[in-house]
Design an enzyme around this catalytic site. Structure first.
Site, PDB file in Angstrom:
ATOM      1  N   PRO A  12       0.839  -1.200   0.000  1.00  0.00           N
ATOM      2  CA  PRO A  12       0.000   0.000   0.000  1.00  0.00           C
ATOM      3  C   PRO A  12       0.873   1.249   0.000  1.00  0.00           C
ATOM      4  O   PRO A  12       1.802   1.358   0.811  1.00  0.00           O
ATOM      5  CB  PRO A  12      -0.782  -0.111   1.321  1.00  0.00           C
ATOM      6  CG  PRO A  12       0.018  -1.016   2.201  1.00  0.00           C
ATOM      7  CD  PRO A  12       0.814  -1.916   1.294  1.00  0.00           C
ATOM      8  N   ALA A  14       0.206   5.305  -0.040  1.00  0.00           N
ATOM      9  CA  ALA A  14      -0.710   6.450  -0.085  1.00  0.00           C
ATOM     10  C   ALA A  14      -0.253   7.415  -1.176  1.00  0.00           C
ATOM     11  O   ALA A  14       0.937   7.680  -1.324  1.00  0.00           O
ATOM     12  CB  ALA A  14      -0.729   7.152   1.277  1.00  0.00           C
ATOM     13  N   CYS A  97       1.441   2.716  10.381  1.00  0.00           N
ATOM     14  CA  CYS A  97       1.587   4.130  10.028  1.00  0.00           C
ATOM     15  C   CYS A  97       2.264   4.905  11.168  1.00  0.00           C
ATOM     16  O   CYS A  97       1.805   4.874  12.311  1.00  0.00           O
ATOM     17  CB  CYS A  97       0.225   4.743   9.699  1.00  0.00           C
ATOM     18  SG  CYS A  97       0.393   6.461   9.169  1.00  0.00           S
ATOM     19  N   ASN A 197       8.758  -7.195   4.471  1.00  0.00           N
ATOM     20  CA  ASN A 197       8.678  -5.927   3.741  1.00  0.00           C
ATOM     21  C   ASN A 197       9.771  -4.962   4.183  1.00  0.00           C
ATOM     22  O   ASN A 197      10.102  -4.862   5.349  1.00  0.00           O
ATOM     23  CB  ASN A 197       7.288  -5.305   3.966  1.00  0.00           C
ATOM     24  CG  ASN A 197       7.163  -3.870   3.483  1.00  0.00           C
ATOM     25  OD1 ASN A 197       6.858  -2.968   4.247  1.00  0.00           O
ATOM     26  ND2 ASN A 197       7.408  -3.628   2.200  1.00  0.00           N
ATOM     27  N   ASP A 199      12.853  -2.335   1.810  1.00  0.00           N
ATOM     28  CA  ASP A 199      14.107  -2.283   1.053  1.00  0.00           C
ATOM     29  C   ASP A 199      14.279  -3.395   0.024  1.00  0.00           C
ATOM     30  O   ASP A 199      15.413  -3.764  -0.300  1.00  0.00           O
ATOM     31  CB  ASP A 199      15.328  -2.306   2.001  1.00  0.00           C
ATOM     32  CG  ASP A 199      15.452  -1.018   2.800  1.00  0.00           C
ATOM     33  OD1 ASP A 199      14.686  -0.064   2.529  1.00  0.00           O
ATOM     34  OD2 ASP A 199      16.312  -0.965   3.702  1.00  0.00           O
ATOM     35  N   GLY A 221       7.214  -1.973  -2.132  1.00  0.00           N
ATOM     36  CA  GLY A 221       6.553  -0.676  -2.186  1.00  0.00           C
ATOM     37  C   GLY A 221       7.198   0.250  -3.191  1.00  0.00           C
ATOM     38  O   GLY A 221       6.875   0.244  -4.386  1.00  0.00           O
TER      39      GLY A 221
HETATM   40  C1  LIG Z   1       4.649   7.292  -0.349  1.00  0.00           C
HETATM   41  C2  LIG Z   1       4.412   6.139   0.601  1.00  0.00           C
HETATM   42  C3  LIG Z   1       3.118   5.884   1.043  1.00  0.00           C
HETATM   43  C4  LIG Z   1       2.862   4.818   1.912  1.00  0.00           C
HETATM   44  N1  LIG Z   1       1.568   4.562   2.296  1.00  0.00           N
HETATM   45  C5  LIG Z   1       1.301   3.477   3.075  1.00  0.00           C
HETATM   46  C6  LIG Z   1      -0.049   3.129   3.431  1.00  0.00           C
HETATM   47  O1  LIG Z   1      -1.026   3.797   3.038  1.00  0.00           O
HETATM   48  N2  LIG Z   1      -0.221   2.037   4.208  1.00  0.00           N
HETATM   49  C7  LIG Z   1       0.833   1.267   4.658  1.00  0.00           C
HETATM   50  O2  LIG Z   1       0.630   0.287   5.356  1.00  0.00           O
HETATM   51  N3  LIG Z   1       2.101   1.577   4.333  1.00  0.00           N
HETATM   52  C8  LIG Z   1       2.361   2.644   3.548  1.00  0.00           C
HETATM   53  N4  LIG Z   1       3.652   2.907   3.194  1.00  0.00           N
HETATM   54  C9  LIG Z   1       4.726   1.972   3.601  1.00  0.00           C
HETATM   55  C10 LIG Z   1       4.955   0.920   2.522  1.00  0.00           C
HETATM   56  O3  LIG Z   1       3.802   0.136   2.298  1.00  0.00           O
HETATM   57  C11 LIG Z   1       6.127  -0.021   2.891  1.00  0.00           C
HETATM   58  O4  LIG Z   1       5.828  -0.650   4.103  1.00  0.00           O
HETATM   59  C12 LIG Z   1       7.450   0.721   3.028  1.00  0.00           C
HETATM   60  O5  LIG Z   1       7.620   1.687   2.006  1.00  0.00           O
HETATM   61  C13 LIG Z   1       8.634  -0.248   2.962  1.00  0.00           C
HETATM   62  O6  LIG Z   1       8.629  -0.975   1.752  1.00  0.00           O
HETATM   63  P1  LIG Z   1       9.588  -0.572   0.510  1.00  0.00           P
HETATM   64  O7  LIG Z   1      10.984  -0.462   1.030  1.00  0.00           O
HETATM   65  O8  LIG Z   1       9.415  -1.700  -0.457  1.00  0.00           O
HETATM   66  O9  LIG Z   1       9.102   0.739  -0.023  1.00  0.00           O
HETATM   67  C14 LIG Z   1       3.930   3.990   2.363  1.00  0.00           C
HETATM   68  C15 LIG Z   1       5.226   4.268   1.919  1.00  0.00           C
HETATM   69  C16 LIG Z   1       5.483   5.321   1.041  1.00  0.00           C
HETATM   70  C17 LIG Z   1       6.892   5.556   0.563  1.00  0.00           C
END
Ligand SMILES: Cc1cc2nc3c(=O)[nH]c(=O)nc-3n(C[C@H](O)[C@H](O)[C@H](O)COP(=O)(O)O)c2cc1C
Length: 314
Positions: A12, A14, A97, A197, A199, A221
């Protein structure tokens, strides 16, 4: 109930995770499922979720997990009634969050400090939804393994179908590396599927997450923005098959399809504003973004098309 094929899931995000974004991930990368952005159960229950991007599921997208932020079982029950009409395949509870305004209202990562409330919310979801219920948490590397394990046990005991673990404490930003060790400790503590989850940017980091944590699937993400094929690429490369990423022309077309999808959802003006943010992800280091990042390029969709035909060329 929950079955992973590719073992890769879109996180997810946002501001990004609406139907056009998820549809591209499905077309190009086929993750096991994609998530909505976090939606407030209170707002849904009170009828104040109005923007179509929050509730629209495209017939051409793949399996969808709708993520809710909640702290009150009554709001959650009313919200679920509405959300189930939108056609989700799964529901997720946000317990990660870190934003102060969310924590102050005792949502998101604040729920990790209240196992009783957390269990109550999960039980509410389980009793009202026939579809799988997931919970997305963060690790707590400050309070130690016992703490992580007791949160994970509460999630499991309440009947959740899977748990997603972002390997950072809620106070930690992206400059702090993910703690594989903490995700592994949670995996050890529960029998339900654990989705790791944090990086995962490429095949090497995906392999590392699987190997160091023993997780059952992983969630991607930031690296999926502007690269909807990344799920297919990583799945192929993990099997030592080569994967040809789309060429620059194709990436330009994917970018335009994304913006066009947003236009259908929210109109040209809003879509063009969002296209500016998206362009950075679609160009990554392939195109010199500074030479195209001037205001006129984003004046209309046809200007954007011209820009793409000029810059997205090998
Ligand atoms: C712009 C942005 C918006 C995010 N919005 C949400 C969200 O709405 N709900 C949620 O559980 N995590 C949210 N996250 C966290 C990501 O889902 C994820 O847990 C986090 O970025 C780590 O994963 P990654 O390294 O693959 O990005 C958000 C992260 C980013 C960068």
């Amino acid at each position: 109930v929950l079955h992973f094929t590719k073992k890769l899931i879109q996180a997810p995000l946002a501001g990004f995770s609406c139907a056009p974004f998820r549809k591209l991930a499905h077309q190009w990368g086929q993750p096991d499922f994609c998530c909505s952005e976090m939606l407030s159960a209170k707002h849904i229950a009170s009828g104040s979720i109005q923007r179509k991007r929050y509730y629209y599921k495209d017939p051409a997208e793949g399996p969808l997990c709708i993520q809710l932020a909640a702290n009150d079982p009554n709001d959650l029950a009313i919200a679920l009634d509405a959300v189930l009409q939108w056609g989700p395949d799964m529901i997720d509870l946000n317990c990660g969050c870190p934003q102060p305004k969310i924590r102050k209202k005792r949502y998101g990562s604040q729920l990790l400090a209240d196992s009783a409330k957390l269990g109550q919310l999960i039980k509410t979801m389980k009793s009202l939804t026939p579809i799988p219920v997931l919970v997305k948490i963060r690790v707590d590397n400050r309070s130690g393994d016992d703490y992580n394990q007791s949160v994970a046990a509460a999630v499991q005991e309440a009947g959740a179908d899977a748990i997603t673990v972002h390997g950072r404490h809620w106070t930690e930003d992206y400059d702090v590396p993910v703690s594989y060790r903490d995700i592994a400790a949670i995996k050890q503590a529960v029998s339900l599927p654990v989705i790791g989850n944090g990086d995962v940017f490429d095949t090497a980091s995906a392999r590392r997450m699987f190997e160091e944590t023993g997780c059952d699937a992983l969630m991607i993400g930031r690296a999926s923005v502007g690269q909807p094929w990344i799920f297919d690429q990583i799945a192929c490369e993990l099997e030592n098959k080569s994967y040809a990423t789309p060429d620059l022309d194709e990436i330009g077309r994917i970018f335009l399809a994304h913006v066009q999808g947003l236009m259908g959802l929210e109109g040209e003006k809003i879509a063009l504003l969002q296209s500016r943010k998206l362009l950075k992800y679609y160009t990554r280091d392939l195109v010199d973004i500074h030479s195209i990042n001037h205001a006129e390029s984003f004046g209309s969709f046809s200007m954007l098309e011209r820009l793409v035909s000029q810059f997205f060329v090998e």
